[in-house]
Scaffold this active site. Structure first.
Site, PDB file in Angstrom:
ATOM      1  N   ASP A  19     -38.718  -4.676  10.535  1.00 18.46           N
ATOM      2  CA  ASP A  19     -39.250  -5.727   9.669  1.00 18.46           C
ATOM      3  C   ASP A  19     -40.652  -5.315   9.177  1.00 18.46           C
ATOM      4  O   ASP A  19     -41.504  -4.925   9.987  1.00 18.46           O
ATOM      5  CB  ASP A  19     -39.338  -7.014  10.525  1.00 18.46           C
ATOM      6  CG  ASP A  19     -39.581  -8.263   9.707  1.00 18.46           C
ATOM      7  OD1 ASP A  19     -39.290  -8.256   8.502  1.00 18.46           O
ATOM      8  OD2 ASP A  19     -40.051  -9.261  10.301  1.00 18.46           O
ATOM      9  N   GLY A  75     -44.945 -17.924   8.972  1.00 20.44           N
ATOM     10  CA  GLY A  75     -45.650 -18.804   9.896  1.00 20.44           C
ATOM     11  C   GLY A  75     -45.181 -20.253   9.845  1.00 20.44           C
ATOM     12  O   GLY A  75     -44.199 -20.585   9.168  1.00 20.44           O
ATOM     13  N   HIS A 101     -37.791 -13.852   2.951  1.00 18.91           N
ATOM     14  CA  HIS A 101     -38.665 -13.874   4.138  1.00 18.91           C
ATOM     15  C   HIS A 101     -39.266 -15.271   4.282  1.00 18.91           C
ATOM     16  O   HIS A 101     -39.175 -16.093   3.376  1.00 18.91           O
ATOM     17  CB  HIS A 101     -39.805 -12.859   3.967  1.00 18.91           C
ATOM     18  CG  HIS A 101     -39.378 -11.449   4.228  1.00 18.91           C
ATOM     19  ND1 HIS A 101     -39.808 -10.745   5.317  1.00 18.91           N
ATOM     20  CD2 HIS A 101     -38.524 -10.640   3.563  1.00 18.91           C
ATOM     21  CE1 HIS A 101     -39.253  -9.542   5.296  1.00 18.91           C
ATOM     22  NE2 HIS A 101     -38.469  -9.446   4.236  1.00 18.91           N
ATOM     23  N   ASP A 113     -38.228 -16.377  12.157  1.00 17.11           N
ATOM     24  CA  ASP A 113     -38.968 -16.008  13.364  1.00 17.11           C
ATOM     25  C   ASP A 113     -39.684 -17.231  13.941  1.00 17.11           C
ATOM     26  O   ASP A 113     -39.481 -17.621  15.090  1.00 17.11           O
ATOM     27  CB  ASP A 113     -39.976 -14.898  13.024  1.00 17.11           C
ATOM     28  CG  ASP A 113     -40.675 -14.355  14.265  1.00 17.11           C
ATOM     29  OD1 ASP A 113     -40.431 -14.870  15.369  1.00 17.11           O
ATOM     30  OD2 ASP A 113     -41.477 -13.410  14.136  1.00 17.11           O
TER      31      ASP A 113
HETATM   32  P1  13P Z   1     -40.955 -17.218   9.351  1.00 18.76           P
HETATM   33  O1  13P Z   1     -42.383 -17.101   9.784  1.00 18.76           O
HETATM   34  O2  13P Z   1     -40.782 -18.295   8.316  1.00 18.76           O
HETATM   35  O3  13P Z   1     -40.018 -17.423  10.490  1.00 18.76           O
HETATM   36  O4  13P Z   1     -40.545 -15.853   8.621  1.00 18.76           O
HETATM   37  C1  13P Z   1     -40.203 -14.715   9.364  1.00 18.76           C
HETATM   38  C2  13P Z   1     -40.100 -13.481   8.535  1.00 18.76           C
HETATM   39  O5  13P Z   1     -40.045 -13.494   7.324  1.00 18.76           O
HETATM   40  C3  13P Z   1     -40.044 -12.208   9.245  1.00 18.76           C
HETATM   41  O6  13P Z   1     -40.044 -11.115   8.385  1.00 18.76           O
HETATM   42  O1  G3H Z   2     -42.963 -11.120   9.311  1.00 14.68           O
HETATM   43  C1  G3H Z   2     -43.515 -11.699  10.229  1.00 14.68           C
HETATM   44  C2  G3H Z   2     -42.808 -12.000  11.489  1.00 14.68           C
HETATM   45  O2  G3H Z   2     -42.837 -13.379  11.752  1.00 14.68           O
HETATM   46  C3  G3H Z   2     -43.296 -11.173  12.647  1.00 14.68           C
HETATM   47  O3  G3H Z   2     -44.554 -11.497  13.098  1.00 14.68           O
HETATM   48  O4  G3H Z   2     -45.693  -9.308  13.655  1.00 14.68           O
HETATM   49  O5  G3H Z   2     -46.375 -11.478  14.739  1.00 14.68           O
HETATM   50  O6  G3H Z   2     -44.223 -10.387  15.334  1.00 14.68           O
HETATM   51  P1  G3H Z   2     -45.280 -10.609  14.254  1.00 14.68           P
HETATM   52 ZN    ZN Z   3     -41.272 -11.328   6.649  1.00 11.49          ZN
END
Ligand code: 13P
Ligand code: G3H
Ligand code: ZN
Length: 330
Positions: A93, A190, A232, A277
């Site tokens: 990701d 977020g 995303h 996420d």
């Molecule tokens: P959220 O923060 O909306 O869950 O998005 C996650 C994301 O796009 C990870 O790449």
């Molecule tokens: O793209 C963002 C995701 O929510 C991942 O976040 O790098 O804190 O794990 P992170």
């Molecule tokens: Zn993302």
């Protein structure tokens, strides 16, 4: 050099084709630890859904890239043990540069994202093209990004969106050779995706955020017909989790996500992958805070991580069945 094929993983090509034709989206869930991974696999096996296990840069720092890759290999065996050989993609990701993407390809990831969205258009193309050239030699699929999602740290979220320009997508896809494209239509990462003042209130006093820019999505679809689009920042930020977190000592404020109806609409379009996420983070934190408050005598992590895993599993199953439509499509 390990090929993901030896690990029983798949790339995203075939599952995106089916998702596009079947008008649903594949869940891309981030994982950083064993409980998250178990909950994702249990939910997707039970709901017979294909799944993308997503590893962020934060996850690589927290849990180690090698360990996470072995966990994904374990996930393939775990799913079989639970009774179903569902398609599982291991995806990087927001890969920031060529080296990170290469190291993931080399260690068995089946899909990578190269996020060149913060670079100039020309640099984004050059970087993405370089990753595609390497990844495709190993039959690893590549996600690129055009347009910038507002960050959670931004003061005024709306001002920091750079929506994808539909005029660019065809040129970008043909010059880079990417397999899927993340676009910016108003989602963001977020749990604070909108400011309350950007929202309206319904009759029950619930804040309703502005709609996603489906006009931009549709304009992109017209320019790259049949091409898989990625969303995303697609957490819905369920308010019952926020309430539980705050009831038991949390201090979350102004948490607003993407309404599920908007995601259902997106999942029926060319959007073939939806990233979630933050909702998992909220579910886990709510369950842990509640159990800490109710059972102050507990000190075995299994006592509070067990119910947290159960809550996560419910959340993931709900997404597959009621939001993305991926249940039954494995
Ligand atoms: P959220 O923060 O909306 O869950 O998005 C996650 C994301 O796009 C990870 O790449
Ligand atoms: O793209 C963002 C995701 O929510 C991942 O976040 O790098 O804190 O794990 P992170
Ligand atoms: Zn993302």
């Amino acid at each position: 050099m390990v090929s993901y094929k030896e690990l029983g993983l798949v790339n995203s090509r075939e599952i995106f084709k089916k998702a596009f034709e079947g008008k649903y989206a594949i869940p891309a869930f981030n994982f950083n630890n064993m409980e998250q991974m178990q909950a994702i696999i249990q939910a997707c096996v039970e709901e017979n859904s294909p799944v993308i296990l997503q590893v962020s840069s934060g996850a690589r720092k927290y849990a180690n890239q090698t360990l996470l890759r072995y966990m994904a290999q374990g996930a393939v065996e775990y799913a079989k043990e639970l009774g179903k050989n569902i398609p599982i993609v291991l995806h990087l990701d927001h890969g920031a540069d060529f080296e990170i993407c290469k190291s993931c390809v080399d260690m068995g990831f089946s899909s990578v994202m190269i996020d060149g969205s913060h670079h100039s258009y020309a640099d984004n193309i050059a970087l993405t093209r370089k990753v595609v050239e390497y990844a495709h030699q190993h039959d690893v699929t590549v996600e690129g990004e055009l347009g910038v999602l507002a960050g959670i740290e931004d003061d005024v979220v709306a001002e920091h969106h750079t929506y994808t320009q539909p005029e660019e997508v065809e040129d970008f896809v043909s010059k880079t050779g990417v397999d899927s494209l993340a676009i910016s239509i108003g989602t963001s990462h977020g749990a604070n995706k909108f400011k309350p003042e950007q929202c309206t209130r319904n009759a029950d006093g619930i804040l309703i955020p502005p709609s996603l820019r489906f006009d931009i999505l549709e304009a992109c679809e017209k320019r790259i017909p049949g091409f898989p689009i990625v969303l995303h920042g697609a957490s819905s930020v369920p308010q019952q989790y926020v309430a539980t977190i705050n009831q038991y000592g949390g201090a979350l404020k102004d948490t607003i996500g993407i309404p599920e109806d908007e995601l259902r609409r997106a999942a029926k379009s060319a959007v073939c992958k939806i990233n979630i996420d933050s909702d998992g983070r909220l579910a886990m934190t709510a369950a842990i805070r509640e159990n800490f408050a109710i059972h102050p005598e507990w000190f075995d992590p299994r006592q509070y991580l067990g119910p947290a895993r159960e809550e996560l599993k419910k959340l993931y199953a709900h997404k597959c069945v009621h939001v993305l439509g991926s249940a039954g499509k494995a």
